[in-house]
Enzyme design. Structure first.
Site, PDB file in Angstrom:
ATOM      1  N   ASP A 216     -18.210  -9.334  -9.136  1.00  0.00           N
ATOM      2  CA  ASP A 216     -18.723  -8.952  -7.122  1.00  0.00           C
ATOM      3  C   ASP A 216     -18.019  -7.205  -7.948  1.00  0.00           C
ATOM      4  OD1 ASP A 216     -19.019  -8.757  -4.455  1.00  0.00           O
ATOM      5  OD2 ASP A 216     -17.122  -9.788  -4.403  1.00  0.00           O
TER       6      ASP A 216
ATOM      7  N   GLU B 214       1.249  -1.203  -0.203  1.00  0.00           N
ATOM      8  CA  GLU B 214       0.248  -0.027  -0.032  1.00  0.00           C
ATOM      9  C   GLU B 214       1.008   1.258  -0.016  1.00  0.00           C
ATOM     10  OE1 GLU B 214      -3.319  -0.030  -0.189  1.00  0.00           O
ATOM     11  OE2 GLU B 214      -3.927  -1.735   0.649  1.00  0.00           O
TER      12      GLU B 214
END
Length: 224
Positions: A163, A138
């Site tokens: 999804d 991240e």
């Protein structure tokens, strides 16, 4: 009587190399020289051929490898196209965006998350959902850090693609309109930038990476 000595002139031998003399003497072929010459030519050709094989194929092999990789990735993307287009018709998510995100997030189906758990979009799991904890990078406060996060587990590729489309349509629990601009985007460039602005990924180069994949593989031709 004084006798004068006769001066004999010495013939000057030519220092110039004669190709004819090298091969022929007194009208006869000089076999030894001819054989040596042929052997020399063969050796020279062998050296030249070896040099060519050691230098040129490097570029050729690199080009061939890139071509094979491009074709393999194109084949994989094409296998996802029909369902990506179906999702576009149902939910308005551009097929090019679905395909490019699947490629980027799964490292072209090379990640553990995609290969073992059919999660092609890096979608995180909510409490109570089937999940697996894996390390991920991240971009936080200007620095790449590795953290462990729970990711959703799917039974197949289509489950993951569906999804992903539903996430863009429904948004998140704290903001149901989070990805509205992605769905309203008239083209893949606008949609890619909207994804980053909505916080789908922390990578500052996320939008440009998606655009590059779409343009390299001409994925926008699948948008309808």
């Amino acid at each position: 009587m004084v006798t004068k000595k006769r001066r004999t002139r010495k013939r000057k031998t030519s220092s110039k190399f004669s190709i004819q003399a090298f091969f022929v003497k007194n009208g006869q072929l000089r076999r030894r020289n001819t054989v040596l010459f042929v052997i020399g030519v063969v050796l020279l050709c062998a050296v030249a051929l070896r040099w060519q094989n050691n230098h040129q194929p490097i570029a050729n092999n690199s080009t061939n490898a890139q071509t094979v990789l491009y074709e393999q990735r194109s084949t994989w993307l094409n296998s996802l196209v029909p369902y990506a287009q179906q999702l576009q018709r149902q939910y308005g998510v551009l097929a090019s965006i679905s395909l490019a995100q699947a490629a980027l997030e799964s490292n072209w189906n090379g990640s553990q998350l995609s290969q073992q758990y059919h999660n092609f979009y890096g979608i995180k799991a909510s409490p109570g959902q089937k999940s697996v904890v894996l390390p991920t990078k991240e971009f936080i406060k200007g620095t790449w850090v590795t953290i462990n996060a729970p990711f959703k587990v799917y039974d197949n590729t289509q489950g993951s693609m569906l999804d992903h489309a539903l996430l863009l349509v429904r948004g998140t629990g704290e903001n149901h309109q989070r990805y509205n601009q992605v769905l309203k985007a008239p083209d893949y460039i606008t949609a890619a930038n909207a994804l980053y602005q909505a916080g789908y990924a922390t990578d500052p180069g996320y939008a440009q990476k998606l655009i590059k994949i779409i343009e390299m593989y001409h994925l926008n031709r699948f948008d309808r």
